[in-house]
Design a protein around this motif. Structure first.
Motif, PDB file in Angstrom:
ATOM      1  N   ARG A 199      31.671  97.247   2.407  1.00 19.44           N
ATOM      2  CA  ARG A 199      30.963  96.207   2.168  1.00 19.44           C
ATOM      3  C   ARG A 199      31.944  95.599   1.128  1.00 19.44           C
ATOM      4  N   LYS A 200      32.718  96.500   0.512  1.00 20.41           N
ATOM      5  CA  LYS A 200      33.463  95.983  -0.722  1.00 20.41           C
ATOM      6  C   LYS A 200      34.534  95.327  -0.091  1.00 20.41           C
ATOM      7  N   ALA A 201      35.265  95.894   0.863  1.00 29.45           N
ATOM      8  CA  ALA A 201      36.315  95.509   1.719  1.00 29.45           C
ATOM      9  C   ALA A 201      36.330  94.200   2.480  1.00 29.45           C
ATOM     10  N   ARG A 202      35.041  93.979   2.750  1.00 32.35           N
ATOM     11  CA  ARG A 202      34.758  92.919   3.436  1.00 32.35           C
ATOM     12  C   ARG A 202      34.432  91.654   2.606  1.00 32.35           C
ATOM     13  N   GLN A 203      34.306  91.826   1.398  1.00 27.23           N
ATOM     14  CA  GLN A 203      34.207  90.620   0.191  1.00 27.23           C
ATOM     15  C   GLN A 203      35.433  89.714   0.363  1.00 27.23           C
ATOM     16  N   GLY A 204      35.199  88.468   0.428  1.00 34.14           N
ATOM     17  CA  GLY A 204      36.194  87.470   0.442  1.00 34.14           C
ATOM     18  C   GLY A 204      36.774  87.351   1.795  1.00 34.14           C
ATOM     19  N   VAL A 205      37.802  86.988   2.020  1.00 37.22           N
ATOM     20  CA  VAL A 205      38.494  86.502   3.323  1.00 37.22           C
ATOM     21  C   VAL A 205      39.030  87.736   4.004  1.00 37.22           C
ATOM     22  N   VAL A 206      38.474  87.867   5.310  1.00 34.58           N
ATOM     23  CA  VAL A 206      39.092  88.888   5.997  1.00 34.58           C
ATOM     24  C   VAL A 206      39.857  88.451   7.198  1.00 34.58           C
ATOM     25  N   THR A 207      40.992  88.951   6.898  1.00 38.65           N
ATOM     26  CA  THR A 207      42.238  88.626   7.644  1.00 38.65           C
ATOM     27  C   THR A 207      42.402  89.575   8.804  1.00 38.65           C
ATOM     28  N   PRO A 208      43.076  89.238   9.962  1.00 38.51           N
ATOM     29  CA  PRO A 208      43.149  89.887  11.021  1.00 38.51           C
ATOM     30  C   PRO A 208      43.807  91.360  10.765  1.00 38.51           C
ATOM     31  N   GLU A 209      44.786  91.310   9.895  1.00 39.70           N
ATOM     32  CA  GLU A 209      45.151  92.794   9.568  1.00 39.70           C
ATOM     33  C   GLU A 209      44.150  93.600   8.806  1.00 39.70           C
ATOM     34  N   LEU A 210      43.304  92.969   8.021  1.00 44.05           N
ATOM     35  CA  LEU A 210      42.154  93.745   7.284  1.00 44.05           C
ATOM     36  C   LEU A 210      41.047  94.437   8.413  1.00 44.05           C
ATOM     37  N   ARG A 211      40.869  93.342   9.310  1.00 47.27           N
ATOM     38  CA  ARG A 211      39.872  93.451  10.232  1.00 47.27           C
ATOM     39  C   ARG A 211      40.370  94.807  11.253  1.00 47.27           C
ATOM     40  N   ALA A 212      41.818  94.651  11.422  1.00 48.24           N
ATOM     41  CA  ALA A 212      42.309  95.885  12.279  1.00 48.24           C
ATOM     42  C   ALA A 212      42.310  97.184  11.475  1.00 48.24           C
ATOM     43  N   VAL A 213      41.985  97.190  10.253  1.00 54.36           N
ATOM     44  CA  VAL A 213      42.004  98.422   9.707  1.00 54.36           C
ATOM     45  C   VAL A 213      40.531  98.748   9.511  1.00 54.36           C
ATOM     46  N   LEU A 214      39.796  97.743   9.327  1.00 58.61           N
ATOM     47  CA  LEU A 214      38.134  98.085   9.024  1.00 58.61           C
ATOM     48  C   LEU A 214      37.374  98.585  10.328  1.00 58.61           C
ATOM     49  N   GLU A 215      37.628  97.956  11.450  1.00 59.46           N
ATOM     50  CA  GLU A 215      37.016  97.975  12.508  1.00 59.46           C
ATOM     51  C   GLU A 215      36.952  99.438  13.114  1.00 59.46           C
ATOM     52  N   PRO A 216      38.285 100.184  13.026  1.00 58.84           N
ATOM     53  CA  PRO A 216      38.022 101.582  13.698  1.00 58.84           C
ATOM     54  C   PRO A 216      37.293 102.476  12.514  1.00 58.84           C
ATOM     55  N   GLN A 217      37.475 102.052  11.246  1.00 51.78           N
ATOM     56  CA  GLN A 217      36.470 102.916  10.462  1.00 51.78           C
ATOM     57  C   GLN A 217      35.218 102.528  10.432  1.00 51.78           C
ATOM     58  N   GLN A 218      34.782 101.372  10.967  1.00 51.52           N
ATOM     59  CA  GLN A 218      33.454 101.048  10.991  1.00 51.52           C
ATOM     60  C   GLN A 218      32.723 101.762  12.291  1.00 51.52           C
ATOM     61  N   ALA A 219      33.744 101.817  13.286  1.00 51.52           N
ATOM     62  CA  ALA A 219      33.385 102.377  14.576  1.00 51.52           C
ATOM     63  C   ALA A 219      33.097 104.081  14.385  1.00 51.52           C
ATOM     64  N   ALA A 220      33.976 104.646  13.502  1.00 51.87           N
ATOM     65  CA  ALA A 220      33.866 105.923  13.083  1.00 51.87           C
ATOM     66  C   ALA A 220      32.723 106.356  12.298  1.00 51.87           C
ATOM     67  N   LEU A 221      32.046 105.534  11.272  1.00 53.71           N
ATOM     68  CA  LEU A 221      31.135 105.500  10.518  1.00 53.71           C
ATOM     69  C   LEU A 221      29.921 105.240  11.547  1.00 53.71           C
ATOM     70  N   GLU A 222      29.916 104.439  12.450  1.00 48.80           N
ATOM     71  CA  GLU A 222      28.567 104.450  13.309  1.00 48.80           C
ATOM     72  C   GLU A 222      28.467 105.601  14.216  1.00 48.80           C
ATOM     73  N   ARG A 223      29.429 106.091  14.669  1.00 53.01           N
ATOM     74  CA  ARG A 223      29.428 107.549  15.428  1.00 53.01           C
ATOM     75  C   ARG A 223      29.024 108.583  14.708  1.00 53.01           C
ATOM     76  N   SER A 224      29.233 108.717  13.431  1.00 48.10           N
ATOM     77  CA  SER A 224      28.883 109.545  12.393  1.00 48.10           C
ATOM     78  C   SER A 224      27.195 109.509  12.077  1.00 48.10           C
ATOM     79  N   ILE A 225      26.845 108.164  12.192  1.00 45.98           N
ATOM     80  CA  ILE A 225      25.479 107.719  12.046  1.00 45.98           C
ATOM     81  C   ILE A 225      24.468 108.289  13.141  1.00 45.98           C
ATOM     82  N   ALA A 226      25.219 107.985  14.297  1.00 50.81           N
ATOM     83  CA  ALA A 226      24.666 108.415  15.522  1.00 50.81           C
ATOM     84  C   ALA A 226      24.224 109.815  15.434  1.00 50.81           C
ATOM     85  N   ALA A 227      25.354 110.553  15.121  1.00 52.69           N
ATOM     86  CA  ALA A 227      25.328 112.033  15.127  1.00 52.69           C
ATOM     87  C   ALA A 227      24.236 112.706  14.343  1.00 52.69           C
ATOM     88  N   VAL A 228      24.143 111.987  13.074  1.00 49.98           N
ATOM     89  CA  VAL A 228      23.527 112.742  12.306  1.00 49.98           C
ATOM     90  C   VAL A 228      21.802 112.130  12.631  1.00 49.98           C
TER      91      VAL A 228
END
Length: 287
Positions: free
Chosen positions: A182-211
């Motif tokens: 949430r903190k990283a997505r504050q402000g402008v989200v550039t393609p470079e930032l999105r490229a970093v955050l999207e895999p992290q978000q996908a890993a977080l969602e997989r962890s949420i599904a597992a728990v």
């Protein structure tokens, strides 16, 4: 502050005793010609020892009262912490370490912060999952089949607390990662930032599904236990069958008698199967 006040009180209490000693001593001094100097000194020392003993007794008694009051205050504060702070504890904690955690919420600093999770510190979705897991465990622990030791005691007494603790730790980590996202997505989200955050978000969602799947496993186990409880209650209700057999016998209803007997045999099979299913569901939790 309380000790300082009690010390002042004792000093004030000693003043009358000292005055009495001086008054008696002066009175005796006037008659020293008859007692002699040695007798006067001995009498004065006796009075002094009596007064000193009284002061010492008062000091010891006051300290004991203060210690008892401090213990009562501490127990009251500990009870308040246990009621107001919703925590999931590491089952490996010793009783002494658990008390240190509780006492840390009374007098900082906090102790063993990696060995417990405060449920209210979790995100709202994580709190929902945590409460679902604890409700399932409570259902198992309060079941009649558990009280009668028809289930796997190892699964209930060892695995379930460990499951709760692991779920709590994972949910705490997910809460922190959600905050980072949430903190990283504050402000402008550039393609470079999105490229970093999207895999992290996908890993977080997989962890949420597992728990979430782990919590669902606990709930399935709790439901199996409830089924076994229902079968147990049905078997206990069979004790009333004799009354119904007598009623049917009075009406010469042989068919009804056969149906009651058949139901009794079928219920025993159902109870055995329900308990077996519940035990197997509990065993899968440790895999």
């Amino acid at each position: 502050m309380a000790r300082r006040r009690s010390g002042c009180v004792l000093m004030l209490a000693a003043l009358p005793a000292s005055w009495c000693i001086l008054w008696v001593g002066s009175s005796v001094y006037e008659g020293a010609g008859t007692l002699g100097m040695e007798g006067l000194i001995a009498f004065a020392l006796l009075l002094l020892s009596v007064a000193s003993g009284a002061v010492i007794f008062a000091v010891v008694r006051r300290r004991r009262l203060d210690a008892a009051a401090a213990r009562r205050w501490l127990e009251k504060e500990r009870a308040m912490v246990r009621e107001s702070v919703d925590m999931v504890l590491d089952p490996a904690l010793t009783p002494e370490e658990t008390l240190e955690i509780v006492d840390g919420h009374i007098r900082p600093p906090l102790r063993h912060t990696d060995r417990y999770v405060v449920v209210t510190d979790l995100s709202a979705p994580s709190q929902v999952l945590m409460n679902r897991a604890r409700k399932a465990v409570t259902t198992v622990n309060t079941a009649e089949v558990k009280r009668q030791h028809l289930l796997d005691d190892v699964a209930n007494d060892l695995i379930l607390p460990q499951q709760l603790w692991e779920i709590a730790r994972i949910l705490r980590a997910q809460t922190h990662l959600r905050q980072e996202q949430r903190k990283a997505r504050q402000g402008v989200v550039t393609p470079e930032l999105r490229a970093v955050l999207e895999p992290q978000q996908a890993a977080l969602e997989r962890s949420i599904a597992a728990v979430t799947a782990r919590v669902s496993g606990l709930e399935r186990y709790a439901y199996r236990v409830q089924e076994a409880d229902a079968a147990l209650r049905a078997r206990e209700a069979l004790a009333n069958n004799d009354k119904y057999r007598d009623l049917l016998a009075q009406t010469d209803d042989e068919q009804g008698m056969r149906e009651l007997n058949a139901q009794s045999k079928a219920l025993e099979t159902t109870l055995a199967r329900s308990v077996r299913d519940a035990v197997e569901a509990g065993q899968t939790l440790s895999r």
